[in-house]
Structure formats: C-alpha cells, structure tokens
Write a protein that holds these residues in place. Structure first.
Motif, PDB file in Angstrom:
ATOM      1  N   GLY A 141       2.899   7.242  10.042  1.00 33.60           N
ATOM      2  CA  GLY A 141       3.064   6.858   8.644  1.00 33.60           C
ATOM      3  C   GLY A 141       3.769   5.525   8.514  1.00 33.60           C
ATOM      4  O   GLY A 141       3.350   4.650   7.736  1.00 33.60           O
ATOM      5  N   SER A 142       4.837   5.325   9.311  1.00 37.65           N
ATOM      6  CA  SER A 142       5.538   4.043   9.176  1.00 37.65           C
ATOM      7  C   SER A 142       4.672   2.896   9.709  1.00 37.65           C
ATOM      8  O   SER A 142       4.712   1.780   9.166  1.00 37.65           O
ATOM      9  CB  SER A 142       6.911   4.082   9.862  1.00 37.65           C
ATOM     10  OG  SER A 142       6.845   4.778  11.070  1.00 37.65           O
ATOM     11  N   LEU A 145       2.387   2.126   6.898  1.00 35.74           N
ATOM     12  CA  LEU A 145       3.134   1.481   5.812  1.00 35.74           C
ATOM     13  C   LEU A 145       3.389   0.007   6.136  1.00 35.74           C
ATOM     14  O   LEU A 145       3.190  -0.881   5.302  1.00 35.74           O
ATOM     15  CB  LEU A 145       4.453   2.223   5.602  1.00 35.74           C
ATOM     16  CG  LEU A 145       5.221   1.872   4.327  1.00 35.74           C
ATOM     17  CD1 LEU A 145       4.466   2.374   3.104  1.00 35.74           C
ATOM     18  CD2 LEU A 145       6.616   2.480   4.354  1.00 35.74           C
ATOM     19  N   LYS A 148       0.040  -1.891   5.954  1.00 31.44           N
ATOM     20  CA  LYS A 148      -0.442  -2.022   4.579  1.00 31.44           C
ATOM     21  C   LYS A 148       0.398  -3.030   3.794  1.00 31.44           C
ATOM     22  O   LYS A 148      -0.130  -3.843   3.032  1.00 31.44           O
ATOM     23  CB  LYS A 148      -0.373  -0.640   3.925  1.00 31.44           C
ATOM     24  CG  LYS A 148      -0.744  -0.583   2.455  1.00 31.44           C
ATOM     25  CD  LYS A 148      -2.235  -0.293   2.309  1.00 31.44           C
ATOM     26  CE  LYS A 148      -2.618  -0.047   0.855  1.00 31.44           C
ATOM     27  NZ  LYS A 148      -2.474  -1.205   0.012  1.00 31.44           N
ATOM     28  N   THR A 149       1.711  -2.984   4.011  1.00 33.34           N
ATOM     29  CA  THR A 149       2.600  -3.806   3.192  1.00 33.34           C
ATOM     30  C   THR A 149       2.655  -5.252   3.659  1.00 33.34           C
ATOM     31  O   THR A 149       2.585  -6.176   2.864  1.00 33.34           O
ATOM     32  CB  THR A 149       4.025  -3.224   3.234  1.00 33.34           C
ATOM     33  OG1 THR A 149       3.929  -1.813   3.128  1.00 33.34           O
ATOM     34  CG2 THR A 149       4.862  -3.783   2.109  1.00 33.34           C
ATOM     35  N   TRP A 346      -6.276   5.288  -0.583  1.00 37.72           N
ATOM     36  CA  TRP A 346      -5.058   5.948  -0.121  1.00 37.72           C
ATOM     37  C   TRP A 346      -4.933   5.863   1.383  1.00 37.72           C
ATOM     38  O   TRP A 346      -4.864   6.887   2.073  1.00 37.72           O
ATOM     39  CB  TRP A 346      -5.064   7.424  -0.563  1.00 37.72           C
ATOM     40  CG  TRP A 346      -5.238   7.563  -2.044  1.00 37.72           C
ATOM     41  CD1 TRP A 346      -6.393   7.767  -2.726  1.00 37.72           C
ATOM     42  CD2 TRP A 346      -4.198   7.466  -3.029  1.00 37.72           C
ATOM     43  NE1 TRP A 346      -6.171   7.820  -4.072  1.00 37.72           N
ATOM     44  CE2 TRP A 346      -4.810   7.637  -4.290  1.00 37.72           C
ATOM     45  CE3 TRP A 346      -2.822   7.243  -2.976  1.00 37.72           C
ATOM     46  CZ2 TRP A 346      -4.104   7.593  -5.477  1.00 37.72           C
ATOM     47  CZ3 TRP A 346      -2.115   7.223  -4.160  1.00 37.72           C
ATOM     48  CH2 TRP A 346      -2.749   7.389  -5.396  1.00 37.72           C
ATOM     49  N   ILE A 348      -2.527   5.095   3.492  1.00 31.07           N
ATOM     50  CA  ILE A 348      -1.349   5.651   4.160  1.00 31.07           C
ATOM     51  C   ILE A 348      -1.416   7.168   4.169  1.00 31.07           C
ATOM     52  O   ILE A 348      -1.143   7.822   5.186  1.00 31.07           O
ATOM     53  CB  ILE A 348      -0.058   5.154   3.476  1.00 31.07           C
ATOM     54  CG1 ILE A 348      -0.017   3.626   3.580  1.00 31.07           C
ATOM     55  CG2 ILE A 348       1.166   5.766   4.124  1.00 31.07           C
ATOM     56  CD1 ILE A 348       1.171   3.008   2.918  1.00 31.07           C
TER      57      ILE A 348
END
Lengths: 728, 728
Positions: A141-142, A145, A148-149, A346, A348
């Motif tokens: 997940g990280s 993240l 994506k960010t 979606w 993440i």
C-alpha cells in the motif's frame, strides 16, 4: 538568417528525436573541440572524454551499490514479516544469527509470537499470519501511495519505456530524480510485500534514472539527445548486469533487446565497462555475504547429460512456450480490463486488495510463502542431505505431494503475476517467470528421477551409471531448463537469455540444453503471436517504437500507406510566399514538418521547430513590414539583393527520397534500420507522397489493444496524433 | 519487359553486392514460400528453415572437428622434430607416454639421437639441431609449395578478406574447396615448422570455406549473396570460438570486428548456436586429453589484486600499445619491401630461407624453441614446485637470467613476426602477439615479484599478506595482462578481446585489470595511427571495405569529393533514345551503373547488369529493327501502344538522394552504416552529382601504401577502377 547549427530547439515531451540532426550537432561540437590548438585544445578533448567516463563509471558504481542496498533492504523488510532480531531491530535474520556457531540454535531471532510470548499453537498461527498479511498490505500500500502521489512513472517494470526512449522517444519525466527515488524505495517495499513480482526490470529503470541524474550537470549530454541516449544504453546494460549478476548477459541484453549498439562499437564498449564496474561494485558490497556474484547458484549438477533427458526437456520447452504465451495474453487482458473498468480510478485500493488476496493465498502454500528469490535459489540446487531439506522438497518419500505442490504454485503464480504486472507498484516480470518455470521444471525433474529410481534397469536409463547411489537425473537442472523455457516464452529473447542463464550455471556442457529449450519455447510461443511481453506493453501504451519484426507486405507497395502529395500541407516556394503566409500556415496546421515544393517539384523538407525559430525573430524585429517580406527556399543568387529572406538553411540537410512503387517491406525495414522520422516519395523530382514513423508504427501495431491512460499519457497521445500528417 | 525479380545476373568476381537488391530478392522468395497453402506450403517453410540450420550446425561440427584434428596433427608434426615414438610412428609424445605411471620414465619416446644410437654429446646436438632445422624447412617449404601451386588465396590469415567479403565484396575463389583443403593442411605444416605464426586467424578462414562448401548444394544460399554472407558470419564466429575455445568471445568478435550483426538478431542467434556447437564438438574430441576447452588455463592466480600492481600493469599496457604499433608498422614496411623487391618472384625460396633463419635463431633460446602455444600456456601458469620448472622459468635464483631471456624472446619474436605475417604460408598473428605480450608481462611480473621478495616490508607492499610464504604477486597473471595489452595494440579490438581473455582466466575479479590494459594499449596505439593490423592489410590490398573510423571533414561538404553531373556518363531519357544507342553507351563505358536523366531532372539509376539483361534479348530477337526501337524509363501511359520499350523496371527500386551541400562526414557515415554502393545528389529534382563506395574507400584509405599484386589481384584492381565513375 539562422546559423547552420545555431540554437537547436528542445524537443517537447512526447516527440521523437531526429537522430541525423543530433549526430550532426555532436560532430560539429567534436570538430570545434578538436580544432582548438595547443594545451587548451588538448585539455578540452581530455576533459570531454573524462566527463563521459566519469558519468559512466559513476552510474556503474551507483547502480551496483543501489542494487546491493536494495537486496539488504528487501531482506530486512521480508524477514520483518516473520519476526525480529532481539539484538537490534535493524538486523535481518541472517546477520542476526551470524555470530552463532553451526549447529547451535539461534535464539536472537524471534518470531512475533515468541516476542509477544504467545504460547498456544492457534494463537501463534493467528498472530503470525495476521502480522504477515498486515505488513504485506502495509508495504504494498505504501509503495502504491508513493508511486501514485510522487512519481506515476515509477510503476511497472519500465523496460517498455526504456526501449521507446532509447529508440528516440522523448520522455524526460520518466527519468526524473523523483522517479529514481520512488522507484527504488517502492521497489523494495513491493518486493518485500510478497507480491508476485521481481526487481530485475525496475533495476534497469533505476539505473537509467541514475545515469540521467549524473549526466545532467554536463552540457555535452544535456544539449544532445543522441549522446544522452547512448549513455542511457550503458546504464541499462549495467542495470541488467546488477539484476542478474551477469555482466556479459547485460551487454548481450543491450544488443538484442535494446537494439542500440548497431552503429557504434564505442557505445558497446562503454556499456561493457559500466556493466563490469556495476557487477564489481555489487560484489564488493556482497549483500548476501557469499562473496559470489551469482544469484541462483546451481550446485551439484551432474557433469554430463544423457540423450533421454531431451524428452522431458523438450516437453518443458513446449510447456514454457505455451504458458508464456498464455501469461502474455492474460496480462494484456487484465490490463485492458483494468483500464476499462472502475478499478482504474482506485489504484491504491486495487493494490491493497490484491496484496491481501496474494498474502492470503500465499500463506497456505509453503513454496508461495517464501520469497520468490529464495524459492528459485532452492529449486535450482540439488538435494544435499547435509544442507537441509528446502521446505520439504528433498523428502524422497513425498514426491507426489511435492509435484502437486510445485504445479499448484506454478499455476497460482501465473494467475497472480498476470494481474500484478501492471498494478500501480514497481514490478518486474523476470523473477515470477523464472519461479513459475523453475517450479514446473523441478516437478518434471522429480518425476523423471522417481521413474529412474523405480525402474533403474529400464532400457531408457541404460546410459545412466550402474551404481544407483550416483545421481543420474539432476532435478535442479530441470528447474533451470524450465526457467529458461518460461523466460523464452514470455520475453522472446534468445541469446541474451542463454548467456544470462549460462553465467548462472557456468557449465559449458549444459549450454546446449538451455539453448534448445529457449529456442523451442520461442518457436512454440511465436505460433501464438510474435511479440514478447515488452512489445505488447509498448504497443498498448502507444509509444512510437518500431518492433523489429519481419514485416511482410504480400506484394503491396508503399503507395497504399503513404499520404499522397495532394493531401499534404506543403510550403510553396514560388517567389511570392511571404513570412506572414508562412506564419499563418504554421499556426493553422499542427504537423511536425512540411515539404517545400516549387510547382510540383520537391525543394526540401522543413521541420516546424526550425521554421518557427527562423521566422519568429524576423517577425518580431519588424512587425509591420517584416511580415510582408517574401522568402525563398531555393538558393537564388540575387535573393539577398531583392530583400528576399533566404530560408534555404532551414531545410533538412539529408532527406531520403524514394519512388512510390517500392515495396512496403523495404520502407518498413528502412525505418527500422535507420531511425528515420519520415521518407519523401518523388518521381522525376516531383513530390508524390510522404510517410512518417507514426504511420509505420500504426501499421505494425494496429492489431494490439490500446491502453493510453487519460490522465498521464493524454498529452503524449495528443502530440503523437499531431505528428502524423497522414492521420488527422 | 524483364520481370521485377526475374533472373538476377550473378556478380562478377571483384564487384560489390547490392544489399538492397539481395534483401529484396530474399523477401520475394520468402513471400512466395509463405504464400503456398496447405501441407506443401508448411513443408516448404520447414524445409527452408531446416536447410539453414543444417548448414549452420554442419559448419559448427565441421570446424570443431577440423580444429581438433589440426591440433593433433600439429602436435605430432611438432614432436617429430624432436624424436619419434617407438610404439608406433603416428603417436605424438603425450599419447606415446600416456600409459606410463607418474614418476616412471617414459622410454617409448626416443629422441632422434637415441633412435640412431648417437652417443657423443656433440654428435647428439648436431643431429638434433639438423633434424629440427631440416624438418622445419621441409614443413614450411611444402606448405608454401602447396599454397603457391594449388590455392594462392590460402596464404596469410584471411581475416582481412573475410571482413571485405562480409561487407559485400565478391571473391568466391577465396572460399573454394581447394582453398579449404590447402589452408587446413598448409596451416598444420606451417605451425609445426616453428615459424612465428598462429593458427587462430586461418581457422576463421577455414570455417568460412567450410560453410561455403556446405551451402553450395542449396539454392537459397547459392542464389542470394546476402544470405550467403549471413551464413559466413556464423561460420566466422564459430571459427573464433574453436580457435580460442571461447564461444562468447566468438560472438562478440563477430559483433565488433566483423560488424555484420547490426541488422538482424537472427544472424547473431545463428552465430551463437554455431559457435557453441563448434566449441562442444572440439571439447568432445578433446585433442589435448584435458577435457577442458580453454587453451591457456590460468592457474594459481591470487584471488585479489592490489592497487600497487596497477603501476606495472599500466606500464605493460603502454608498452603493449607502443610495441603493437611498431609491429604493425614493421609488418606493413616488410610487406611493401617484399612487394617492390625481387623477393616477390621467389615466394617459396623466401619461405625456405626465412624458416631456416627462424629455426637457427630459435634453436638457441629455449623459449623460442618450444611451440608458441606451449610457451604461452607455461607463461600463463603460476610456478608450482610439484609441476616442474617450465624450461627453468621457475628457478627463483635465475630471475635476472629469465628476465633477460624473456625480453630477448619478445624482441626476436617481434622481428620474426613482422616478416612472417605476409609470406606465402597460412599464418595468423594472434598467437605470436600473445606470446610477445606474455613474455614481456612475465618479465615484469618476475621483476615485481623479485622486488617484493627483496623488500617485503616496504610501504609499497603493505597491502600484501604479512606471511611471506603466501603469494602476493602472480607473475602468470602479469603475462595475461601483457598479452591483453599487446593484442590491444596490434588488433585494436576491445570488448571481444576482453571477453576472450575473460573466458581464458574465468575470474570476474580480474576482468577490470584486463579491461584497463586493453583500453590503455588501444589509446596509446591510436596515437600512432588508428588502424589495426587487419585494416592496414585491407587497405594495402585495396579491398572495397570501409573502415569504421570516425571520419572528420573539418567543415567540408561532399561537393569536393563527388563527381559533378557534368562529368558523369548518363542515359538520356528524352524520347528519342534507341536501344542501339543504349548498347553503344554500355559498350563504350565500363561503369557499373548510369544515372538516367530527362533534361537535367533525375529519373533514376540503372545498373549495367540490369540494363544489359533487359536490352540483349530485345536486340537478339530482332537484330535489324529491334535496335531502332525507342525506349523510355518514365512511366509513359501510352508507351506500349507506340511500340516504345518501357525500361522503367530496370531502374533501381530505392535510390538515395541527398543535397550536395551536406557535410562529407554525414555521407561517409551513411556509406558506413547502410552498406550503400552509391548516393545521388539532386537539387530540386535536378541531378547535381554522384558518389560511389569506391570514392569513399579511396578517401579513407589514401594514406596507406598499396600492395596489389600484379598476377593474382590485377583483375580485381581493374574491376575496382572501373567501378568508380569518378576515377577514370
């Protein structure tokens, strides 16, 4: 009048560089450098060469160290899912127990249930699996993240983009420092999460980012896209060298898959040096404490192989080709499905959900639970009673159970990999492919070995040594064959694969079977579509890259595909063309360049960038009268006197002219070999048509599904469309 | 009207093939093959592929066996100079003594003085040296006689010719079966004679001859020069693989030195397979009974190297570069002297005389007397008290004597090699170069070792292990470095040399020093001229081969070098041109091709072969009126009605047109990259000039001495002259 090699406009993101122009600029720079006399001239030449080698060597050392650091980080994160070191939180299991004598129990390494003093078996299992899954989800997940960010380009393997960039595509944000950082960090997290992915491909991307970063301060790379690409080639080679511990394999990967050495042996040499330095740096850090470069050492393999073994090996090769094609097709289908469904919005959540699923499934099967790299290392090794039983693999009474588990692992991994490769995390496909192939190969090897043990006197095994305690069938080498076949089926590489696997096994006597399995797998796979996984992704993302396929035109000429002269927007050089008219033309049409004609006769070809660069200063200079000035592209002797602006130097130096009745195959192969952007067609000096690289790319990739994402790549696609005069 | 791909006229000996045409013909053949439906079509495709692989595999096996046979023959002939086996005449020393237990004296092998029962020391020496010299002269003389009488092309190394042929030069007699036989036999004789030459280069030639022989029965190779050359590439790679026991080195040699893989990875793959099969065949025969592939195994080298060793290694690299350049220059001077003096008319006498000189000089120094391959093998090995003292090399009290002898050997070998390489015997330059470098390297290694033993406590050696019995300096590895540097200086190869030497030593940790020494030697050598020994020979023999050098034009355009339109002989397509006029034109001028113009406008380019093939049947058909028929090259719609012969299909499909103000550099690099035969220059459709490959070759090689021999190569030179419209 613009100078012949004056300011060269930068290429916008998404365009394709003009190799001829870049090479000419480099030649001009070299000429100026060598023209300086005396000590200062010598110093300039030496400095120039020193900068180039400095960047190459720095990249080699950098990627070697980064690869080693990544290995250590992944090991620590991976072990953290199982437990922690009482000694200190930042030790992994191996370093934690390194002080312990052989045979002594390592008490320093504690599983989470030991740390938390959970006693009941049920409680232990529950706690262990809970921590395993939670950490897996947290890691993945990280990673998602972060990607994506901060750096959307850090997702996926990166090899398709590298191939496109090396062939001339401009995509600088793909190589930015942010991408470098996020890709490296995200890669460690995603590998440690236990998802079905590898670090090999992304390492190549990391290496290229590093070279880009190191080259930025130096004008010779910043100002020349061709020189930059030559450096990136060396970096990519070094990336492969570190990923597989195979410096020669890296060079051959560069030759076969990246396809950029063809013109200059200097580039190859630079790649080789960078590759060896990267391998030596990795070996110097020695992340696994084995002081060996090879990742998956093959040990205890019999010295010779027997003819009967070709039967199971050919079987494995065919399976590898079939399963490889299936994996490619599943992966493409998954990518298209993801693209067209709600999942796309979606990413993440998708990663988190799929990691949970992967972790849940993996926790149940021992071969899936361990890290893929550990699994492959064990599958490649022969059973040795003194070294443990490798998760029960070496238990001679459990052959059928092991075969079942191995096949189950392979099938599960195919499904998991098909979806994972394309999610919003850094992910390579090499390692999962090797793992799938190794599982199948080991299973076939175990069966063959079992057959030999049951019927040692059969005529099939007559070439085996009569002493039954001597090993005749080496299941570990079957795993290597399986991995080769699977890699052949998925990547469709040939010689570089064989060399990479040859550097893993080291035995010349075993190269022939590896070669045969790769070749057969490729043949079988080619029957279901000629493109490897990277070509498919390039086509799906619509990068302007020409696959090196053998295009067959079935007797067609180029006339059908080219844009005929009547449909082209051209600049007319007939004496009365004013600067304002030129400006209007440039503003009205978005094409990348325009043929210049006089009557029907072709005068030359002018690119948008050069035309704009030449006209704009003149228009600004004298807004009122300047726009009314006439211009010409011909070398009219009295042009200067009459106040006519001579734009002859705006024309491209070298334009390729062919006749429109040449076979389409020939034109395709010229684009493939010469890195061209366009070819003009003339007949007796009269322009008859034009064809651009984009037309050829569309011709060759029309049968692929498209996957250009709205948000990230919309701009690129827009520019792509514009650059094709044939398609408006 | 000739069919588009109708009968393609064969290329005459000495011409250059048209790659575009050959590729087009192959495409057309493939298209027809794939167009067939059903089982017959499938069978055709499979058969086609099977034939290709059959020839490649047969060549691999053939050259592997030939290499092994050659090794055995050379060993026997070489040993014959010392004595004979009492067991049987056809055993060499090793096989003769193979039944003897270690430690036991081998009585079966008898020196000539033992056989003839000569007792006195003086008589023994006299007899031994007499037999040694007589047999050396007999071997070399018969080799020269065979070459002179049966196959003049079998002399020398053959690599320059192979390079020229692979780039498109037509020289079929160079690959004839006679050449194959004489080269193999002559090679064994000349190597055994003790002349300063090696078998490596000639083995590449033998391999190519073999591939040519095997390919002859099959139409797909016989009818297509491009396909034939792709096969020859694979054969050359296999030749290197067998010569050095280095399959990967062979592939990289093909890439770097033969420079033909650039276009198709298929060719590379075929070369790789052939190369591995050749190596495996050689290993299967196992000519030395060691079951090792490597020729010069490096044993007992220390695991690590120390920084201070870079100083002697850099010194060796500089020496290698200097001595390499000197050897090239001496060799070229010797060749020119031979060519211009009376020696040229007495090649066999020259060989006999020089062999006598070589044998006399060699007999005096032990390092010169042994076979070069044995010398190198010993120089590469560390001293091991259990294994003998290698001709006194390992005597720790005789360091100065050994250093003196080694340097004397190196200097003598430079002089001998400079003359030998170019005599009328098959001769390679690799092994002598390795031997020279190894001698120097070992000498420097012995000095460094001696220094360490004398001053073990010096700060220089502080990185050495304190225990003086542990080896710190490995003189054997210094020999490897010396050989690398010398090879780098002579051949100017880089990556393939490193890989070949890497496959010899096997230690990744030692690749860096090898790499550095090759690089430095090349740099130093390049300061005295950029061309390696093969480029020099190609230029001296005036083959139409473009050296891959970076040509710098200092701002010049192509206008100076091209033949301007006014000086060109052109075909005028202005409606009134008759077949008779065309025929007259063809007979009056010997050019290879003619631009076709209408007014000043370029219509196309027609080669002599195609024009002749189109006109001759028409002239024969109707001798009287046929000659009066008009012809046109334009696609006039009503040409057929008016009885005008339409020759439009005679024109080349693809002609490259550039503007005459492009930089000369660009034109040179297009010729280098695209295998072109000519480029036309136009301006607004009007022909302004023409440049041919020959013009470019002359431009690049004008500074070399010429060495085209009257008798053998006169015809080739004549054709060469003709093919250059710019130089009559």
């Amino acid at each position: 009048m613009p100078h012949r090699t004056g300011q060269r406009p930068a290429y916008p993101e998404g365009s394709t560089i003009d190799w001829l122009r870049e090479e000419a600029a480099e030649r001009e720079r070299q000429r100026r450098l060598h023209a300086q006399r005396g000590l200062r001239g010598l110093w300039g030449v030496i400095l120039d060469s020193a900068i180039m080698w400095f960047v190459a060597v720095a990249t080699g050392v950098g990627i070697g160290l980064a690869g080693a650091w990544l290995d250590i980080l992944v090991k620590w994160l991976g072990d953290l899912r199982e437990g922690r070191c009482a000694h200190g939180f930042f030790y992994n299991q191996v370093t934690c127990c390194s002080g312990v004598d052989p045979g002594e129990l390592c008490t320093e390494w504690q599983t989470w249930s030991e740390t938390l003093h959970v006693r009941s078996i049920f409680g232990q299992s529950l706690l262990q699996s809970f921590v395993y899954m939670t950490l897996a989800i947290a890691f993945a997940g990280s990673a998602a993240l972060l990607v994506k960010t901060y750096a959307p380009y850090a997702f996926h393997t990166g090899i398709p983009e590298i191939k496109a960039i090396l062939s001339g595509y401009v995509l600088d944000s793909f190589l930015s420092p942010w991408t470098l950082l996020i890709k490296a960090l995200g890669l460690a997290l995603s590998v440690a999460s236990g998802l079905s992915l590898g670090k090999e491909g992304p390492l190549v991307h990391v290496s290229c980012c590093m070279a880009y970063l190191f080259s930025k301060p130096f004008h010779q790379f910043r100002a020349n896209e061709a020189q930059k690409r030559k450096l990136l080639t060396a970096a990519a080679v070094a990336g492969v060298s570190v990923a597989f511990g195979s410096p020669l394999g890296g060079v051959l990967f560069g030759l076969e898959e990246l396809d950029l050495f063809s013109d200059e042996s200097d580039v190859m040499w630079r790649g080789f040096v960078t590759s060896v330095i990267a391998a030596v740096s990795l070996q110097y850090v020695d992340p696994f404490g084995t002081s060996k470069l090879v990742l998956f050492e093959v040990t205890g393999v019999a010295d010779t192989w027997r003819a009967f073994e070709l039967v199971p090996w050919l079987f494995l090769a065919v399976i590898g080709g079939l399963l490889g094609s299936l994996l490619i097709k599943l992966n493409a289908a998954a990518a298209v499905y993801r693209h067209n469904s709600v999942i796309r919005d979606w990413p993440i959540l998708e990663v988190v959900g799929f990691t949970a699923l992967t972790a849940a499934v993996s926790y149940l099967v021992v071969f899936l639970r361990v890290q893929s790299s550990e699994l492959v290392a064990n599958l490649f090794q022969e059973c040795d009673p003194t070294k443990g039983d490798y998760h029960g693999l070496c238990n001679p009474t459990a052959i059928w159970a092991n075969v079942f588990l191995l096949i189950l692992t392979a099938v599960t991994k195919v499904a998991l990999t098909a979806w994972t490769f394309g999610m919003m995390v850094p992910a390579g496909i090499f390692l999962p492919t090797i793992a799938i192939g190794a599982c199948l190969g080991r299973a076939v090897g175990l069966l063959t070995q079992g057959l030999h043990r049951t019927y040692p006197k059969s005529w099939i095994f007559s070439s085996c040594p009569p002493d039954p305690t001597v090993r005749c069938v080496s299941p570990g080498f079957y795993a290597v064959i399986g991995a080769s076949a699977m890699l052949g089926g998925v990547t469709r590489m040939t010689i570089s694969l064989v060399v990479i696997l040859f550097e893993l096994t080291g035995a010349l006597s075993h190269v022939l079977p590896i070669m045969i399995s790769v070749m057969v797998a490729k043949w079988v796979g080619d029957a279901f579509g000629k493109d490897g996984i990277y070509s498919i992704w390039i086509a799906m993302r619509q990068y302007p890259w020409l696959p090196p396929v053998d295009f067959r035109d079935r007797g067609e000429t180029v006339a059908r595909v080219m844009k005929p002269a009547g449909d082209l927007v051209v600049v007319r050089d007939e004496g009365q063309c004013t600067l304002r008219e030129l400006d209007t033309l440039l503003k009205a049409h978005a094409f990348r360049g325009f043929p210049v004609v006089c009557g029907e006769h072709l005068v030359g070809y002018a690119t948008r960038e050069k035309l704009e660069a030449a006209i704009e200063p003149l228009l600004e200079e004298d807004a009122a009268s300047g726009a009314q000035r006439s211009c010409t592209f011909g070398a009219q002797p009295n042009a200067a006197d009459a106040g006519i602006v001579n734009l002859a130097l705006v024309l491209e130096e070298a334009i390729l002219q062919l006749r429109k009745d040449v076979p389409l195959e020939l034109v395709v192969s010229m684009f493939q070999k010469l890195n061209l952007r366009h070819i003009l067609f003339t007949h007796e000096g009269k322009l008859t048509g034009l064809i651009t690289k984009t037309d050829i790319v569309w011709l060759l990739t029309a049968h692929f599904p498209s996957l250009v994402e709205r948000n990230i790549l919309q701009a690129a696609m827009y520019i792509l469309l514009l650059s094709s005069p044939g398609l408006t």
